[in-house]
Motif scaffolding. Structure first.
Motif, PDB file in Angstrom:
ATOM      1  N   VAL A 170     -10.111   7.773  -4.418  1.00  0.00           N
ATOM      2  CA  VAL A 170     -10.412   7.961  -2.988  1.00  0.00           C
ATOM      3  C   VAL A 170     -10.032   6.682  -2.230  1.00  0.00           C
ATOM      4  O   VAL A 170      -9.452   6.735  -1.141  1.00  0.00           O
ATOM      5  N   MET A 171     -10.334   5.539  -2.849  1.00  0.00           N
ATOM      6  CA  MET A 171      -9.992   4.260  -2.205  1.00  0.00           C
ATOM      7  C   MET A 171      -8.477   4.074  -2.154  1.00  0.00           C
ATOM      8  O   MET A 171      -7.945   3.449  -1.224  1.00  0.00           O
ATOM      9  N   ALA A 172      -7.759   4.613  -3.147  1.00  0.00           N
ATOM     10  CA  ALA A 172      -6.287   4.500  -3.146  1.00  0.00           C
ATOM     11  C   ALA A 172      -5.701   5.298  -1.981  1.00  0.00           C
ATOM     12  O   ALA A 172      -4.702   4.880  -1.380  1.00  0.00           O
ATOM     13  N   ILE A 173      -6.328   6.426  -1.636  1.00  0.00           N
ATOM     14  CA  ILE A 173      -5.863   7.179  -0.456  1.00  0.00           C
ATOM     15  C   ILE A 173      -6.056   6.299   0.786  1.00  0.00           C
ATOM     16  O   ILE A 173      -5.149   6.160   1.621  1.00  0.00           O
ATOM     17  N   ALA A 174      -7.240   5.689   0.888  1.00  0.00           N
ATOM     18  CA  ALA A 174      -7.518   4.814   2.043  1.00  0.00           C
ATOM     19  C   ALA A 174      -6.529   3.643   2.090  1.00  0.00           C
ATOM     20  O   ALA A 174      -6.040   3.268   3.167  1.00  0.00           O
ATOM     21  N   ALA A 175      -6.209   3.073   0.926  1.00  0.00           N
ATOM     22  CA  ALA A 175      -5.270   1.934   0.880  1.00  0.00           C
ATOM     23  C   ALA A 175      -3.873   2.365   1.327  1.00  0.00           C
ATOM     24  O   ALA A 175      -3.164   1.603   1.996  1.00  0.00           O
ATOM     25  N   GLY A 176      -3.491   3.579   0.958  1.00  0.00           N
ATOM     26  CA  GLY A 176      -2.195   4.098   1.408  1.00  0.00           C
ATOM     27  C   GLY A 176      -2.158   4.213   2.924  1.00  0.00           C
ATOM     28  O   GLY A 176      -1.162   3.869   3.569  1.00  0.00           O
ATOM     29  N   VAL A 177      -3.276   4.656   3.505  1.00  0.00           N
ATOM     30  CA  VAL A 177      -3.365   4.747   4.975  1.00  0.00           C
ATOM     31  C   VAL A 177      -3.213   3.347   5.573  1.00  0.00           C
ATOM     32  O   VAL A 177      -2.460   3.130   6.537  1.00  0.00           O
ATOM     33  N   ILE A 190     -16.365   4.640   3.740  1.00  0.00           N
ATOM     34  CA  ILE A 190     -14.910   4.770   3.531  1.00  0.00           C
ATOM     35  C   ILE A 190     -14.602   6.186   3.025  1.00  0.00           C
ATOM     36  O   ILE A 190     -13.704   6.870   3.536  1.00  0.00           O
ATOM     37  N   THR A 191     -15.381   6.640   2.060  1.00  0.00           N
ATOM     38  CA  THR A 191     -15.196   7.997   1.538  1.00  0.00           C
ATOM     39  C   THR A 191     -15.331   9.019   2.664  1.00  0.00           C
ATOM     40  O   THR A 191     -14.566   9.977   2.743  1.00  0.00           O
TER      41      THR A 191
END
Ligand SMILES: NC(=O)C1=CN([C@@H]2O[C@H](COP(=O)(O)OP(=O)(O)OC[C@H]3O[C@@H](n4cnc5c(N)ncnc54)[C@H](O)[C@@H]3O)[C@@H](O)[C@H]2O)C=CC1
Ligand SMILES: O=C(CO)COP(=O)(O)O
Length: 308
Positions: A168-175, A277-278
């Motif tokens: 889930v954090m990797a999605i946020a990092a991509g953003v 964040i989630t």
């Protein structure tokens, strides 16, 4: 010299294939099974000392119940390499395999392991964890090599949740990278992301220190910084204006973080766990906010002490 072992690998996707190559390079007999292939599941698992699952989360329960109807050696050790949570039950893959096979040891294998790098024989490290230490040790020996360093760990739940929650954090990092927010923003996101992982992980029964190891922080760093990560790609491409449907249709393989995020939001709401964040990743995936609005929501929250 490790004894030659028969290993059945279930799931011939990117990760199953990479693990099959690592085991074969160590001289083991590897049988690879996929639902699209011609091999019968029963023949693949028969007499296998190790049954390793690298199936996407959505297929784990079905495949586990299919394996239940196959004759197995009583000595068989199960290894799970899936990083996800089951939507209806919030069960981890280990919990599903252990419930299906209560008399067999189950070992989790998880770490910063982008399969494309492993397929190129680049060096990597991972973690194996089980309630039965001797089973984890056995799996450690099977996969260890000069290019793949395997550590044991006594907290299987923490090891499994590290690999699952970081998606889930990797999605946020991509953003974050897609919006070109800079290195300071990325450092803040990953660090606060880790705090959020520890919070939910502790609630579910995992140990704090496990999240600071390879399967937590290590995997968080790998997937939050690599365009090879499918989860990172989901966030990055959303920040560049693509729709989730379009991204998933063209993604090579599974981005487990999309489903994991939904399961976590359900849990956060039911149990009143603070996961900002989630929550923003969830709202972005549901098209309730734009990437920029998700960022603003995070930055404009009430100010507070760091350790809360
Ligand atoms: N690719 C990677 O770098 C890594 C992936 N993982 C995890 O391993 C798991 C698999 O990932 P990948 O191999 O990359 O995905 P993939 O999409 O390349 O392969 C998934 C595999 O699961 C099978 N599968 C999917 N649904 C199924 C069902 N309903 N019944 C039976 N089989 C089903 C597919 O046929 C395929 O063999 C995921 O949970 C992922 O998070 C973990 C570490 C590294
Ligand atoms: O878990 C992984 C690396 O450790 C793979 O990440 P993705 O599933 O995001 O590609």
């Amino acid at each position: 010299m490790v004894q030659e072992t028969t290993i059945a690998i279930l799931g011939a996707g990117a990760w199953g294939a990479a693990l099959a190559n690592l085991a074969a390079a160590n001289g083991h007999r590897v049988r690879l099974w996929s639902r699209q292939g011609t091999e019968m599941l029963q023949a693949v698992v028969q007499d296998a000392q190790i049954v390793l699952s690298a199936i996407s989360m959505k297929g784990v329960r079905t495949v586990a119940s299919q394996v239940q109807s196959c004759p197995l050696s009583p000595e068989t050790i199960f290894v799970t390499a899936t990083k996800g949570l089951e939507p209806q039950t919030t069960a981890t893959p280990t919990q599903i395999w252990q419930a299906a096979f209560p008399n067999h040891p189950v070992v989790v294998l998880s770490g910063p392991n982008l399969s494309a790098e492993i397929q190129k024989s680049l060096p990597a490290a991972t973690v194996v964890a089980s309630n039965i230490y001797t089973a984890a040790q056995k799996v450690q020996l099977l996969f260890s090599s000069p290019r793949f360093r395997v550590y044991t760990n006594p907290d299987p739940l923490g090891v499994e949740l590290g690999g699952t929650l970081k998606n889930v954090m990797a999605i946020a990092a991509g953003v974050c990278d897609g919006l070109q927010l800079g290195t300071n923003a990325k450092a803040a996101l990953v660090t606060r992301g880790l705090t959020e992982m520890v919070r939910i992980g502790n609630f579910l029964g995992a140990k704090t220190e496990t999240f600071y190891g390879l399967s937590g922080l290590g995997d968080l760093l790998a997937t939050c910084n690599s365009p090879l990560s499918r989860n990172y790609q989901v966030g990055y491409q959303m920040a560049c204006g693509k729709t989730l449907t379009n991204i998933l249709a063209n993604l090579p393989g599974t981005a487990e973080g999309v489903n994991t995020c939904q399961v976590l939001m359900q849990l956060a709401q039911q149990q009143n766990i603070y996961m900002p964040i989630t929550e923003q990743v969830y709202r972005l995936l549901q098209s309730e906010v734009t990437p920029q609005q998700a960022l603003d929501e995070l930055m404009l929250r009430n100010i507070k002490p760091e350790y809360h």
